[in-house]
Design an enzyme around this catalytic site. Structure first.
Site, PDB file in Angstrom:
ATOM      1  N   HIS A 119      -7.470  -4.523  10.003  1.00 42.88           N
ATOM      2  CA  HIS A 119      -7.595  -4.116   8.867  1.00 42.88           C
ATOM      3  C   HIS A 119      -5.972  -4.649   8.097  1.00 42.88           C
ATOM      4  O   HIS A 119      -4.889  -5.374   9.258  1.00 42.88           O
ATOM      5  CB  HIS A 119      -7.147  -2.809   8.470  1.00 42.88           C
ATOM      6  N   GLU A 160      -9.293  -1.558   5.062  1.00 38.60           N
ATOM      7  CA  GLU A 160     -10.339  -1.187   6.589  1.00 38.60           C
ATOM      8  C   GLU A 160     -12.285  -1.836   6.915  1.00 38.60           C
ATOM      9  O   GLU A 160     -12.217  -2.606   5.386  1.00 38.60           O
ATOM     10  CB  GLU A 160     -11.085   0.352   6.468  1.00 38.60           C
ATOM     11  N   ASN A 192      -7.718  -2.634  14.230  1.00 38.10           N
ATOM     12  CA  ASN A 192      -9.357  -2.737  13.947  1.00 38.10           C
ATOM     13  C   ASN A 192      -9.426  -3.781  12.190  1.00 38.10           C
ATOM     14  O   ASN A 192      -9.531  -4.456  12.220  1.00 38.10           O
ATOM     15  CB  ASN A 192      -9.938  -1.850  13.323  1.00 38.10           C
ATOM     16  N   ASP A 220       0.418  -1.531   0.057  1.00 39.20           N
ATOM     17  CA  ASP A 220       0.001   0.456  -0.346  1.00 39.20           C
ATOM     18  C   ASP A 220       0.709   0.656  -0.082  1.00 39.20           C
ATOM     19  O   ASP A 220       2.084   1.238   0.338  1.00 39.20           O
ATOM     20  CB  ASP A 220      -0.698  -0.013   1.390  1.00 39.20           C
TER      21      ASP A 220
HETATM   22  C1  GLP Z   1      -0.816   0.695   8.906  1.00 39.50           C
HETATM   23  C2  GLP Z   1      -0.516  -0.031   7.233  1.00 39.50           C
HETATM   24  C3  GLP Z   1      -0.660  -1.744   7.636  1.00 39.50           C
HETATM   25  C4  GLP Z   1       0.335  -1.810   8.512  1.00 39.50           C
HETATM   26  C5  GLP Z   1      -0.601  -1.672   9.655  1.00 39.50           C
HETATM   27  C6  GLP Z   1      -0.462  -1.708  11.385  1.00 39.50           C
HETATM   28  O1  GLP Z   1      -2.221   0.780   8.454  1.00 39.50           O
HETATM   29  N1  GLP Z   1      -0.927  -0.363   5.980  1.00 39.50           N
HETATM   30  O2  GLP Z   1       0.108  -2.005   6.392  1.00 39.50           O
HETATM   31  O3  GLP Z   1       0.280  -3.585   8.927  1.00 39.50           O
HETATM   32  O4  GLP Z   1      -0.824  -0.172  10.361  1.00 39.50           O
HETATM   33  O5  GLP Z   1       0.989  -1.149  11.683  1.00 39.50           O
HETATM   34  P1  GLP Z   1       2.676  -1.771  12.748  1.00 39.50           P
HETATM   35  O6  GLP Z   1       2.725  -2.320  12.450  1.00 39.50           O
HETATM   36  O7  GLP Z   1       2.791  -0.031  12.630  1.00 39.50           O
HETATM   37  O8  GLP Z   1       1.275  -1.330  13.705  1.00 39.50           O
END
Ligand code: GLP
Length: 242
Positions: free
Chosen positions: A133, A138, A131, A62
């Site tokens: 995702h 989402e 959440n 992404d």
């Molecule tokens: C972001 C990214 C995801 C990631 C998630 C968790 O929103 N788009 O790909 O897995 O957050 O992030 P973190 O690993 O910093 O908790």
């Protein structure tokens, strides 16, 4: 789903590195990569290893809409600083969805075509949002089939605000691989650590399969490895073990 419990992110990174080595030995050529804090240790350990990426392709999950590639908060920049600047992957084999594309629908189609041209994803790395995702898919009424533009939920904007000087600066939209894109990966490795992920991990692994819990779809995938530390795995009953 194979669940590997680890002490912390450092150990999780080591386990993920071993999985990557196995995949490379089996001929993996295309990696699906993720940003965020979850994969940071994994990337550090790749950088310290002597793995050869000269024949590899990477496709990132992404990217924020509206951030230029060199913006300090872009996922493009994150990946270069944490991984690509330190390994021998060819620059023309590194792909991101373009969050600056004027025509998002066209960009989404092109990104799917790139992934297909690379032979599909051999190993997809994922973190998980609070959440549940994955990528930027989402909670929604339906699972997105392919790469698409998404509106970020307020909770995600708040969670990601820690990387920006304020929540107001977090982009409101992103381009993300779809759940279908992720699901077509041959092997999926999900990294989760910290107590703030415990509910998402429980719901994803043991809850109802629903687009309201995007990661729950992974229960149906034939080859998923969840690497989870004690805090993130604290609410798992253990009944989901294979
Ligand atoms: C972001 C990214 C995801 C990631 C998630 C968790 O929103 N788009 O790909 O897995 O957050 O992030 P973190 O690993 O910093 O908790």
């Amino acid at each position: 789903m194979k669940i590997i419990q680890v002490e912390n992110q450092v150990e999780g990174g080591k386990v993920a590195l071993e999985l990557l080595k196995e995949k490379l030995a089996q001929g993996a050529k295309t990696l699906g990569l993720a940003t965020g804090s979850s994969p940071e240790e994994f990337y550090k350990q790749i950088v310290e290893s002597d793995l050869d990426f000269s024949e590899m392709t990477s496709v990132n999950l992404d990217e924020y809409v509206g951030l230029a590639e060199d913006d300090p908060q872009s996922y493009h920049r994150f990946m270069h600083e944490n991984l690509f600047n330190h390994v021998n992957m060819r620059r023309d084999r590194i792909f991101f969805p373009n969050g600056m594309a004027a025509d998002a629908a066209r960009e989404a189609e092109d990104y799917e075509a790139r992934i297909a041209a690379a032979g599909g994803i051999d190993m997809q790395l994922l973190g998980i949002g609070r959440n549940a995702h994955i990528g930027f898919n989402e909670p929604d009424d339906a699972f997105a089939r392919t790469t698409h533009k998404v509106a970020l939920k307020e909770s995600t904007i708040e969670a990601n605000a820690r990387f920006f000087s304020s929540a107001a600066e977090v982009p409101r939209e992103a381009m993300s691989m779809g759940i279908g894109t992720i699901f077509r990966a041959r092997h999926i490795v999900l990294l989760a650590s910290g107590a703030e992920k415990a509910e998402a991990v429980r719901d994803a692994v043991e809850g109802t399969i629903t687009p309201r819990v995007p990661a729950s779809i992974l229960q149906l995938h034939p080859c998923v490895t969840l690497i989870v530390d004690h805090a993130a795995g604290a609410l798992l009953s253990g009944k989901s073990e294979p």
